[in-house]
Design a protein around this motif. Structure first.
Motif, PDB file in Angstrom:
ATOM      1  N   HIS A 196       0.792  -1.224   0.000  1.00  0.00           N
ATOM      2  CA  HIS A 196       0.000   0.000   0.000  1.00  0.00           C
ATOM      3  C   HIS A 196       0.830   1.282   0.000  1.00  0.00           C
TER       4      HIS A 196
ATOM      5  N   PRO B   8      -5.389   2.069  -2.980  1.00  0.00           N
ATOM      6  CA  PRO B   8      -6.688   1.485  -3.318  1.00  0.00           C
ATOM      7  C   PRO B   8      -7.190   2.127  -4.615  1.00  0.00           C
ATOM      8  N   GLY B   9      -7.756   1.321  -5.474  1.00  0.00           N
ATOM      9  CA  GLY B   9      -8.143   1.854  -6.789  1.00  0.00           C
ATOM     10  C   GLY B   9      -7.425   1.052  -7.846  1.00  0.00           C
TER      11      GLY B   9
ATOM     12  N   ILE C 233      -5.590  -1.968  -6.776  1.00  0.00           N
ATOM     13  CA  ILE C 233      -6.117  -3.230  -6.247  1.00  0.00           C
ATOM     14  C   ILE C 233      -6.817  -2.924  -4.920  1.00  0.00           C
ATOM     15  N   THR C 234      -7.828  -3.704  -4.601  1.00  0.00           N
ATOM     16  CA  THR C 234      -8.554  -3.497  -3.340  1.00  0.00           C
ATOM     17  C   THR C 234      -7.747  -4.126  -2.201  1.00  0.00           C
ATOM     18  N   SER C 235      -8.132  -3.798  -0.960  1.00  0.00           N
ATOM     19  CA  SER C 235      -7.449  -4.382   0.200  1.00  0.00           C
ATOM     20  C   SER C 235      -7.606  -5.900   0.185  1.00  0.00           C
ATOM     21  N   GLU C 236      -8.783  -6.376  -0.246  1.00  0.00           N
ATOM     22  CA  GLU C 236      -8.990  -7.820  -0.262  1.00  0.00           C
ATOM     23  C   GLU C 236      -8.099  -8.497  -1.304  1.00  0.00           C
ATOM     24  N   GLU C 237      -7.916  -7.826  -2.432  1.00  0.00           N
ATOM     25  CA  GLU C 237      -7.032  -8.388  -3.464  1.00  0.00           C
ATOM     26  C   GLU C 237      -5.592  -8.440  -2.965  1.00  0.00           C
TER      27      GLU C 237
END
Ligand code: HEC
Length: 147
Positions: free
Chosen positions: A112, A125-126, A128-132
């Motif tokens: 991040h 974020p944008g 890849i998402t946090s979950e990705e």
């Protein structure tokens, strides 16, 4: 004589070639990459994704696809991607059992925030998402013991 000269030229060319084309070394892969001030908070992050074969496969699909990690880290996460070849320090090779000493939180922080002064960019974020990111970490972790 002529043959000897040829050999000499070949040896000289390969030594020269190695220093110019050769990949840069990884810079002490086990040293922390999270700035000291952020380390405590970074380490508190717990990966919400479980390390199951299905999640590892999802993480690999992201790593080698949409998230573009493979361009530098290589298709198998060995740090040998085409876009990483000229980088100094070299991209991380995840097939290093020593990396088990680093926490998921440190990897998450680096994804991040990037690593300042290196080719490791931040994936705000944008992209890849946090979950990705969590799925990708599960995949990277699965490589530490793979020869
Ligand atoms: C443009 C090239 C590039 C791309 C794309 C890239 N990385 Fe990196 N990455 C690097 C480099 C270079 C380093 C090593 C920097 C160093 O040694 O300080 C690194 C290091 C890392 C580390 C090691 C952190 C540690 O504490 O040792 C992780 C984790 C990581 N990258 C994850 C990823 C993930 C996940 C992606 C895709 C979402 C990605 N990287 C995409 C270049 C890249």
């Amino acid at each position: 004589m002529k043959f000897g000269k040829l050999i000499l030229t070949f040896v000289a060319a390969s030594v020269f070639g190695m220093s110019v084309v050769g990949m840069a070394a990884e810079k002490d892969p086990l040293a922390p990459r999270v700035p000291a001030d952020d380390m405590e908070e970074a380490k508190e992050w717990v990966n919400p994704v479980k390390s199951t074969p299905a999640n590892i496969a999802k993480g690999k699909e992201l790593f080698t696809g949409k998230a573009t990690c493979f361009t530098c880290h290589g298709n198998e996460g060995r740090g040998d991607g085409v876009a990483g070849a000229a980088l100094d320090p070299a991209p991380r090779n995840f097939h290093n059992p020593g990396l088990k000493k680093k926490s998921d939180g440190e990897f998450n922080y680096v994804i991040h925030n990037g690593i300042e002064g290196t080719g490791m960019i931040s994936y705000a974020p944008g992209i890849i998402t946090s979950e990705e990111a969590a799925l990708i970490i599960v995949y990277e972790r699965s490589l530490h013991d793979v020869k």
